[in-house]
Design a protein around this motif. Structure first.
Motif, PDB file in Angstrom:
ATOM      1  N   ILE A  63     -34.419  -5.719 -49.633  1.00 31.98           N
ATOM      2  CA  ILE A  63     -33.978  -6.406 -50.873  1.00 31.98           C
ATOM      3  C   ILE A  63     -32.488  -6.123 -51.109  1.00 31.98           C
ATOM      4  CG2 ILE A  63     -34.384  -6.664 -53.358  1.00 31.98           C
ATOM      5  CD1 ILE A  63     -36.837  -7.412 -51.930  1.00 31.98           C
ATOM      6  N   CYS A  64     -32.090  -4.878 -50.863  1.00 37.63           N
ATOM      7  CA  CYS A  64     -30.664  -4.535 -51.026  1.00 37.63           C
ATOM      8  C   CYS A  64     -29.798  -5.401 -50.123  1.00 37.63           C
ATOM      9  CB  CYS A  64     -30.414  -3.069 -50.672  1.00 37.63           C
ATOM     10  SG  CYS A  64     -30.912  -1.945 -51.954  1.00 37.63           S
ATOM     11  N   LEU A  65     -30.261  -5.594 -48.906  1.00 33.39           N
ATOM     12  CA  LEU A  65     -29.503  -6.403 -47.952  1.00 33.39           C
ATOM     13  C   LEU A  65     -29.371  -7.841 -48.450  1.00 33.39           C
ATOM     14  CD1 LEU A  65     -28.110  -6.350 -45.200  1.00 33.39           C
ATOM     15  CD2 LEU A  65     -30.291  -6.994 -44.157  1.00 33.39           C
ATOM     16  N   GLN A  66     -30.468  -8.376 -48.963  1.00 31.27           N
ATOM     17  CA  GLN A  66     -30.425  -9.749 -49.503  1.00 31.27           C
ATOM     18  C   GLN A  66     -29.424  -9.841 -50.649  1.00 31.27           C
ATOM     19  OE1 GLN A  66     -34.290 -11.234 -50.712  1.00 31.27           O
ATOM     20  NE2 GLN A  66     -35.236 -10.479 -48.828  1.00 31.27           N
ATOM     21  N   ILE A  67     -29.444  -8.825 -51.498  1.00 29.54           N
ATOM     22  CA  ILE A  67     -28.529  -8.857 -52.652  1.00 29.54           C
ATOM     23  C   ILE A  67     -27.083  -8.749 -52.170  1.00 29.54           C
ATOM     24  CG2 ILE A  67     -27.798  -7.571 -54.715  1.00 29.54           C
ATOM     25  CD1 ILE A  67     -30.740  -6.956 -55.233  1.00 29.54           C
ATOM     26  N   ARG A  68     -26.834  -7.844 -51.218  1.00 28.31           N
ATOM     27  CA  ARG A  68     -25.453  -7.704 -50.711  1.00 28.31           C
ATOM     28  C   ARG A  68     -24.962  -9.007 -50.100  1.00 28.31           C
ATOM     29  NH1 ARG A  68     -27.178  -2.654 -48.687  1.00 28.31           N
ATOM     30  NH2 ARG A  68     -26.679  -1.038 -50.223  1.00 28.31           N
ATOM     31  N   ARG A  69     -25.841  -9.665 -49.362  1.00 26.74           N
ATOM     32  CA  ARG A  69     -25.453 -10.952 -48.760  1.00 26.74           C
ATOM     33  C   ARG A  69     -25.109 -11.962 -49.856  1.00 26.74           C
ATOM     34  NH1 ARG A  69     -30.053 -11.220 -44.225  1.00 26.74           N
ATOM     35  NH2 ARG A  69     -28.952 -10.102 -42.600  1.00 26.74           N
ATOM     36  N   HIS A  70     -25.939 -11.988 -50.884  1.00 26.07           N
ATOM     37  CA  HIS A  70     -25.677 -12.932 -51.980  1.00 26.07           C
ATOM     38  C   HIS A  70     -24.341 -12.609 -52.653  1.00 26.07           C
ATOM     39  CE1 HIS A  70     -26.445 -15.665 -55.314  1.00 26.07           C
ATOM     40  NE2 HIS A  70     -25.995 -14.698 -56.104  1.00 26.07           N
TER      41      HIS A  70
ATOM     42  N   GLY B 293     -21.805 -11.284 -51.375  1.00 26.78           N
ATOM     43  CA  GLY B 293     -20.725 -11.704 -50.496  1.00 26.78           C
ATOM     44  C   GLY B 293     -20.418 -13.194 -50.612  1.00 26.78           C
ATOM     45  N   ASP B 294     -21.451 -13.948 -50.989  1.00 27.62           N
ATOM     46  CA  ASP B 294     -21.285 -15.408 -51.085  1.00 27.62           C
ATOM     47  C   ASP B 294     -20.973 -15.869 -52.505  1.00 27.62           C
ATOM     48  OD1 ASP B 294     -21.885 -15.598 -48.444  1.00 27.62           O
ATOM     49  OD2 ASP B 294     -24.013 -16.025 -48.745  1.00 27.62           O
ATOM     50  N   CYS B 295     -21.169 -15.010 -53.470  1.00 28.28           N
ATOM     51  CA  CYS B 295     -21.079 -15.456 -54.875  1.00 28.28           C
ATOM     52  C   CYS B 295     -20.136 -14.539 -55.659  1.00 28.28           C
ATOM     53  CB  CYS B 295     -22.479 -15.450 -55.508  1.00 28.28           C
ATOM     54  SG  CYS B 295     -22.484 -16.019 -57.212  1.00 28.28           S
ATOM     55  N   PRO B 296     -18.866 -14.914 -55.767  1.00 29.01           N
ATOM     56  CA  PRO B 296     -17.904 -14.060 -56.478  1.00 29.01           C
ATOM     57  C   PRO B 296     -18.285 -13.796 -57.932  1.00 29.01           C
ATOM     58  CG  PRO B 296     -16.850 -16.104 -55.712  1.00 29.01           C
ATOM     59  CD  PRO B 296     -18.249 -16.128 -55.212  1.00 29.01           C
TER      60      PRO B 296
END
Lengths: 187, 99
Positions: free
Chosen positions: B44-51, B53-56
């Motif tokens: 879940i942390c990885l998903q959030i970090r990816r998001h 990165g895409d969403c300032p």
């Protein structure tokens, strides 16, 4: 009994005063709360079974006393906080109004305006959210300890803590200022 | 002289309003305290970090939430004086005797 009380008082009075001050926001009310807490602790000492740490037991007594005392006082209105109300709707709401990047919290809080805004935001929290925020983020209790002190599950503590943090964050953003939620003191 | 870390350059936010695309931002909002407290599973942390990165917008929101928690943790509170401690102890013991 008196010796046991003296030890309890000596070891925990500063801790309880700090907690009380954070809950009440002013010295005299905090002293009243500390006195009520230790009075109740004195009476209940023989019933303390040692299941939790003494400090957690005292936090629980103080929290109950605070809820009783605050019912008699004017405070922030009790209401549920929903996550939806914290969704930003304009650019200025995504960051804090007073920039703190690159500063330690101690350095940032030397800014009187920021300190006042933070304290005003915490004071505006409905009390059940404020207690969780104070226990977890200011007193440093774990979710389990805060739950024991407030008679809540860990899950309920986390849910309230999240809403309390979002509330304070919003109050420190442009939206908080725009809604006139605090009155900064321009020196 | 207080040493200050160089401020991280703020990414420019899009000029258009943040529309919480496909509800992902709302999903992130629900998890943010557990995320900053390191209480989420790794995936879940990885998903959030990816998001982030895409969403300032969400990245800035998380930064401001972390700052808020840090401010709460660092908020000072006045201490009792020795005299106040002694006076309160006397009042408590008097109340014990009188009730």
């Amino acid at each position: 009994m008196r010796d046991r009380f003296d030890t309890l008082y000596k070891d925990h009075v500063d801790l309880m005063y700090r907690y009380a001050n954070r809950l009440c926001g002013e010295a005299e009310a905090a002293k009243d709360l500390v006195q009520e807490t230790f009075l109740n602790a004195y009476r209940g000492f023989n019933r303390f079974r040692g299941d939790a740490q003494v400090s957690t037991w005292l936090y629980a007594i103080a929290s109950r006393a605070c809820l009783r005392m605050r019912r008699k006082r004017k405070g922030a209105p009790e209401r549920e906080l929903s996550l939806e109300e914290f969704i930003p709707s304009s650019e200025g709401e995504f960051h804090l109004q007073i920039p703190v990047e690159g500063l330690s919290p101690e350095e940032a809080l030397q800014n009187k305006e920021l300190r006042q805004a933070l304290n005003a935001a915490i004071d505006k929290l409905p009390k059940k959210y404020k207690m969780v925020l104070v226990l977890r983020d200011m007193e440093g209790l774990s979710a389990k300890e805060a739950g024991t002190a407030m008679g809540l599950s860990e899950r309920a503590v986390k849910s309230r803590l999240h809403r309390a943090r979002l509330f304070v964050r919003r109050e420190l953003s442009a939206r908080g200022l725009a809604e006139g939620t605090h009155e900064p003191d321009h020196e | 002289m207080v040493k200050r870390a160089a401020p991280k350059p703020r990414r420019r936010l899009a000029a258009t309003p943040h529309r919480h695309e496909a509800g992902r931002c709302l999903g992130i909002l629900r998890e943010l305290s557990d995320f900053i407290d390191d209480e989420l599973p790794d995936d879940i942390c990885l998903q959030i970090r990816r998001h982030l990165g895409d969403c300032p917008h969400c990245e800035e929101f998380v930064a401001s939430l972390r700052q808020t928690v840090s401010l709460c943790r660092g908020n000072p509170v006045p201490a009792l004086s020795a005299n106040e401690r002694a006076l309160m102890r006397e009042k408590i013991l008097n109340a014990v005797r009188s009730r």
